[in-house]
Design a protein around this motif. Structure first.
Motif, PDB file in Angstrom:
ATOM      1  N   GLY B 184       0.816  -1.214   0.000  1.00  0.00           N
ATOM      2  CA  GLY B 184       0.000   0.000   0.000  1.00  0.00           C
ATOM      3  C   GLY B 184       0.846   1.259   0.000  1.00  0.00           C
ATOM      4  O   GLY B 184       2.074   1.218  -0.022  1.00  0.00           O
ATOM      5  N   ARG B 185       0.159   2.399   0.005  1.00  0.00           N
ATOM      6  CA  ARG B 185       0.849   3.693  -0.155  1.00  0.00           C
ATOM      7  C   ARG B 185       1.810   3.980   0.987  1.00  0.00           C
ATOM      8  O   ARG B 185       2.995   4.249   0.775  1.00  0.00           O
ATOM      9  N   ALA B 186       1.292   3.969   2.194  1.00  0.00           N
ATOM     10  CA  ALA B 186       2.082   4.430   3.342  1.00  0.00           C
ATOM     11  C   ALA B 186       3.317   3.561   3.533  1.00  0.00           C
ATOM     12  O   ALA B 186       4.425   4.069   3.704  1.00  0.00           O
ATOM     13  N   GLN B 187       3.115   2.259   3.482  1.00  0.00           N
ATOM     14  CA  GLN B 187       4.254   1.381   3.742  1.00  0.00           C
ATOM     15  C   GLN B 187       5.222   1.349   2.555  1.00  0.00           C
ATOM     16  O   GLN B 187       6.422   1.142   2.738  1.00  0.00           O
TER      17      GLN B 187
END
Lengths: 364, 319
Positions: B184-187
């Motif tokens: 995903g985006r954050a990780q």
């Protein structure tokens, strides 16, 4: 009995692949969509219940990551089912009936894109006699479809009439569903050639063609439940849950009559579905043949609008598609497009488990 | 505030593989041992039906079942589906039909594969017989598949004691699923920065706490976190444990210390191994810094910086 209603519904756009977002990133806008509709914040919800499946994510306890999206600190009253969110909604409904909570947030999500869904679903089968053969989900549905076609006409004397089950009828279900989905901005598939054209397509797993099968995709859904006057305060026209029941059938496919769904019939009966006519039905029928079976078991005549959302043939995010049926039926009541609706969810191969809810709006 | 870049999403293969070892009850043991011995057993219900494959409890009445009977290796197709592209693990490598077969003498049907030249050679009601696997071990795959059979219908189910020498008492069912993991985006942002020896947290717009590693959401407020904040590289040991169990495939001598480390500027401790100091000298408040792994993509462990210990009040909220 205490009155409980669905007061808000939110869902994601359902897509084949959402690799850019994690589960919680996909889920969070949906949670806020549902909460914002009733002006609540996550921390103000009394009970939270979710549905999802570790086998889709390929990780143990994957639902705990999604809990970040509902603000699980300081500790909240929370539960999870390793099933479609419709069953999470059932749990939340019983919690509200006990009087221990006034409001509940129910959400579910599934990302099928990381794995091969047809293989992943084999892991829910009997591990001794069936799973070692790796029969995929489309093949099992095709066995059921062939049984229905062999029966040719499914009869229910005293019901709303005979339903002819042939390949043309299956294509008709697909075309109607995907044409209806043109009005659903969240649908993964929308629009369809006419049934006659669909019949020119090759078989995927005979007797099923691609149009007889649901799209594989990722998505999430959330609803807010509230009791009594709280529901009236939060929503102009709450979708009151008049009854809800779920039933299961024998695990072994060879024991069951695959052309029937006695568990759907019984759940509908116990939910009170037959006590008065419904004007709308949201059926969780991922395969076209399953809609024909359900229409008969649920005694849905030609006058009932079935799946105006496009149903699972337009978007079938695992673990969320059943909750979406409840949400779509409730949303139709919220906006005055239905007065008494039936919502159905299924889980497992060939309609193994079935849940039916009856929703009503009060005369305004 | 550092504007969040729109990173290309990271992806990596993830294989989940497990040999499930399952024990069998008396009925399943007799059935699977029977297959090894070319014998198909069913179980008779209290109301006289014969269930094949057999189960220990009647799915209708819930009665306990143990009355074993033998049925024929021939039967009738009750429904079928043509599978043009066999998948990994399925019984046949060439196109075949999935079938439910009611064996002669049985009242219920068994799921398996039918070897047939094409869909036009298959129909409901057709007669089939078992093709046994060359090597059998007491598993459903001892039936290699079914094949067309033009013989007459076999007889009634006959009683069988279910006794075999050397009965199988369990099966090993290997399961393997292949995934493409995408964090995903954050990780993805976090992992990309980490490869440059930079550690990013994300600040909650509501409570202002900085989370590391970031997951895109504030678990306290339930809102999205977007603002990236560089934290560390140094930090403080908030709490720790001494590990005395050697992990398989891990080349670390025991005992070693695993600790929660509050990176400077972060409001959540992450966890990592402590090295470069005897295990019994690690303490709360110890100041540490990362030691990068050989390929430089993540810290292998943290070691003391030599600074004076941090004051308890500076990290007590992060215990």
């Amino acid at each position: 009995m205490r009155e409980v209603a669905i007061v808000a519904f939110g869902q994601s756009d359902h897509r084949r692949d959402t690799a850019e977002t994690s589960e919680v990133e996909m889920l969070m806008p949906v949670l806020h969509q549902a909460l914002d509709a009733v002006g609540l914040r996550a921390g103000e919800i009394d009970f939270t219940c979710s549905g999802s499946c570790d086998y889709l994510a390929g990780r143990a306890f994957s639902f705990t990551m999604a809990l970040d999206g509902v603000g699980a600190w300081p500790p909240i009253s929370e539960s999870h089912v390793e099933m479609d969110g419709a069953w999470a909604l059932y749990e939340a409904w019983t919690r509200l009936l006990t009087g221990e909570a006034e409001t509940a947030l129910v959400y579910s999500y599934g990302k099928s894109s990381p794995g091969d869904l047809r293989e992943v679903l084999t892991r829910q089968l009997d591990p001794y006699y069936v799973a070692p053969l790796w029969p995929d989900s489309v093949s099992l549905a095709a066995l059921q479809a062939q049984a229905l076609l062999d029966a040719e006409v499914t009869r229910d004397r005293g019901g709303p009439g005979d339903i002819v089950a042939d390949e043309r009828a299956l294509a008709g279900v697909a075309a109607r569903s995907r044409t209806a989905a043109e009005g659903n901005p969240h649908a993964q598939l929308a629009g369809s050639p006419p049934p006659e054209t669909l019949l020119d397509e090759p078989y995927l797993v005979r007797p099923l063609r691609r149009h007889d099968c649901p799209p594989v995709g990722d998505g999430a859904a959330a609803v807010v439940l509230a009791a009594g006057d709280t529901a009236r305060r939060l929503c102009r026209r709450p979708a009151w849950i008049r009854g809800m029941d779920h039933r299961t059938e024998a695990h072994s496919l060879g024991v069951r009559d695959l052309t029937r769904s006695p568990s759907s019939r019984l759940a509908a009966e116990r939910a009170g579905a037959f006590e008065a006519p419904v004007d709308l039905a949201e059926l969780h029928a991922p395969f076209t043949s399953q809609e024909l079976i359900l229409r008969r078991e649920l005694r849905l005549g030609a006058d009932v609008r079935v799946n105006p959302s496009g149903g699972a043939l337009a978007a079938n995010p695992m673990m969320a598609a059943g909750l979406i049926r409840l949400g779509e039926a409730a949303a139709a009541i919220h906006r005055g497009a239905a007065d008494r609706a039936l919502a159905h969810a299924t889980s497992g191969p060939c309609l193994q488990q079935n849940l039916v809810a009856v929703l009503e709006g009060e005369a305004s | 505030m550092t504007p969040a870049p729109s990173p290309e999403v990271l992806q990596a293969p993830l294989v989940v593989e497990f040999p499930f070892t399952r024990s069998l009850g008396p009925v399943q043991s007799a059935f699977l041992t029977g297959l090894r011995e070319h014998t198909v057993l069913g179980v008779r219900t209290t109301d006289g039906r014969v269930l094949v494959p057999p189960v220990e409890y009647d799915p209708v009445t819930a009665d306990e079942l143990a009355d074993l009977v033998e049925v024929a290796p021939t039967g009738t197709v009750t429904t079928w589906a043509w599978n043009p592209s066999p998948r990994r693990g399925q019984p046949l490598g060439t196109p075949f039909a999935w079938v439910l077969v009611r064996l002669d003498g049985a009242d219920t049907a068994l799921l398996h594969a039918l070897d047939a030249p094409g869909p036009d050679a298959v129909r409901t009601g057709m007669r089939v017989r078992i093709r046994w696997a060359a090597e059998r071990e007491g598993a459903i795959t001892d039936i290699a598949c079914f094949e067309p059979y033009d013989g007459a219908e076999g007889g009634e189910a006959v009683p069988h004691r279910g006794a075999f020498t050397d009965p199988v008492s369990g099966i090993v069912a290997p399961a393997r699923l292949d995934y493409t993991y995408a964090p995903g985006r954050a990780q993805s942002r976090y992992l990309r920065a980490l490869a440059d020896h930079t550690t990013y947290g994300e600040r909650c717009p509501s409570c202002r706490k900085v989370y590391v590693p970031p997951r895109g959401a504030c678990p306290t407020c339930g809102v999205a976190t977007e603002e990236q904040v560089e934290v560390g590289p140094r930090g403080t040991v908030t709490t720790f444990c001494i590990v005395n169990i050697k992990a398989r495939n891990l080349d670390i001598e025991v005992p070693y210390v695993y600790a929660h480390i509050a990176l400077d500027g972060a409001d959540l401790a992450l966890h990592a191994r402590i090295g470069g100091i005897p295990y019994d000298e690690v303490r709360m408040g110890l100041r540490v810094e990362p030691v990068w792994s050989e390929d430089g993509r993540y810290p292998d462990h943290y070691r003391p910086t030599g600074e004076p210990d941090a004051d308890y009040d500076t990290y007590k909220e992060m215990l």
